[in-house]
Design a protein around this motif. Structure first.
Motif, short mmCIF file in Angstrom:
data_model
loop_
_atom_site.label_atom_id
_atom_site.label_comp_id
_atom_site.label_asym_id
_atom_site.label_seq_id
_atom_site.Cartn_x
_atom_site.Cartn_y
_atom_site.Cartn_z
N TYR A 1 19.09 1.08 -41.47
CA TYR A 1 20.26 1.66 -40.82
C TYR A 1 19.85 2.80 -39.89
O TYR A 1 20.31 2.89 -38.75
CB TYR A 1 21.25 2.18 -41.86
N ILE A 2 18.96 3.67 -40.37
CA ILE A 2 18.54 4.82 -39.57
C ILE A 2 17.80 4.37 -38.31
O ILE A 2 18.08 4.85 -37.21
CB ILE A 2 17.66 5.76 -40.42
N LEU A 3 16.88 3.42 -38.47
CA LEU A 3 16.15 2.93 -37.30
C LEU A 3 17.07 2.26 -36.28
O LEU A 3 16.95 2.49 -35.08
CB LEU A 3 15.06 1.96 -37.74
N ARG B 1 20.00 1.99 -31.20
CA ARG B 1 21.23 1.68 -30.45
C ARG B 1 21.73 2.88 -29.67
O ARG B 1 22.26 2.73 -28.56
CB ARG B 1 22.33 1.20 -31.39
N ASN B 2 21.60 4.07 -30.24
CA ASN B 2 22.07 5.26 -29.52
C ASN B 2 21.17 5.62 -28.35
O ASN B 2 21.64 6.17 -27.36
CB ASN B 2 22.19 6.44 -30.48
N LEU B 3 19.88 5.33 -28.44
CA LEU B 3 19.00 5.58 -27.30
C LEU B 3 19.24 4.59 -26.17
O LEU B 3 19.19 4.95 -24.99
CB LEU B 3 17.54 5.50 -27.74
N ILE B 4 19.53 3.35 -26.50
CA ILE B 4 19.74 2.32 -25.48
C ILE B 4 21.10 2.48 -24.80
O ILE B 4 21.21 2.48 -23.58
CB ILE B 4 19.61 0.91 -26.10
N ASP B 5 22.17 2.62 -25.59
CA ASP B 5 23.53 2.63 -25.04
C ASP B 5 24.05 4.01 -24.69
O ASP B 5 25.09 4.15 -24.08
CB ASP B 5 24.49 1.96 -26.02
N LYS B 6 23.38 5.06 -25.12
CA LYS B 6 23.76 6.45 -24.84
C LYS B 6 25.16 6.81 -25.36
O LYS B 6 25.85 7.63 -24.79
CB LYS B 6 23.70 6.74 -23.33
N ILE C 1 27.23 4.31 -31.75
CA ILE C 1 27.59 2.98 -32.21
C ILE C 1 27.16 2.88 -33.67
O ILE C 1 25.99 3.09 -33.98
CB ILE C 1 26.91 1.87 -31.39
N ASN C 2 28.08 2.57 -34.55
CA ASN C 2 27.76 2.40 -35.96
C ASN C 2 27.20 0.99 -36.16
O ASN C 2 27.91 0.01 -35.99
CB ASN C 2 29.01 2.60 -36.82
N PRO C 3 25.92 0.86 -36.53
CA PRO C 3 25.33 -0.47 -36.64
C PRO C 3 25.72 -1.22 -37.91
O PRO C 3 25.53 -2.42 -37.99
CB PRO C 3 23.82 -0.20 -36.62
N GLY C 4 26.26 -0.53 -38.89
CA GLY C 4 26.57 -1.17 -40.16
C GLY C 4 27.98 -1.73 -40.21
O GLY C 4 28.85 -1.35 -39.44
#
Length: 69
Positions: free
Chosen positions: A20-22, A27-32, A35-38
């Motif tokens: 989850y952390i990774l 996702r936050n670095l790519i989309d700026k 975004i909650n990935p879970g």
């Protein structure tokens, strides 16, 4: 027996949390944006936990290195 259960449970929870952390930071670095990935309530992605358990179970078998990869 119960000790092995808690070891697998710990591996599942640890793998789910680290995954989850990774994925969160990726996702936050790519989309700026946030975004909650879970899809669960809490910081867990079960596929990473199951993957870590599977890798742990494969380590008990003596396969050829080619088959392990």
């Amino acid at each position: 027996m119960i000790n092995k259960f808690f070891e697998l449970l710990f591996l599942f929870l640890f793998g789910s949390l680290i995954g989850y952390i990774l994925e969160f930071f990726y996702r936050n670095l790519i989309d700026k944006e946030y975004i909650n990935p879970g899809f669960l309530k809490g910081p867990y992605i079960p596929i990473y936990g199951f993957g870590l358990i599977l890798l742990n179970l494969f380590s008990y078998f003596s396969f050829n290195l080619f088959y392990k990869i």
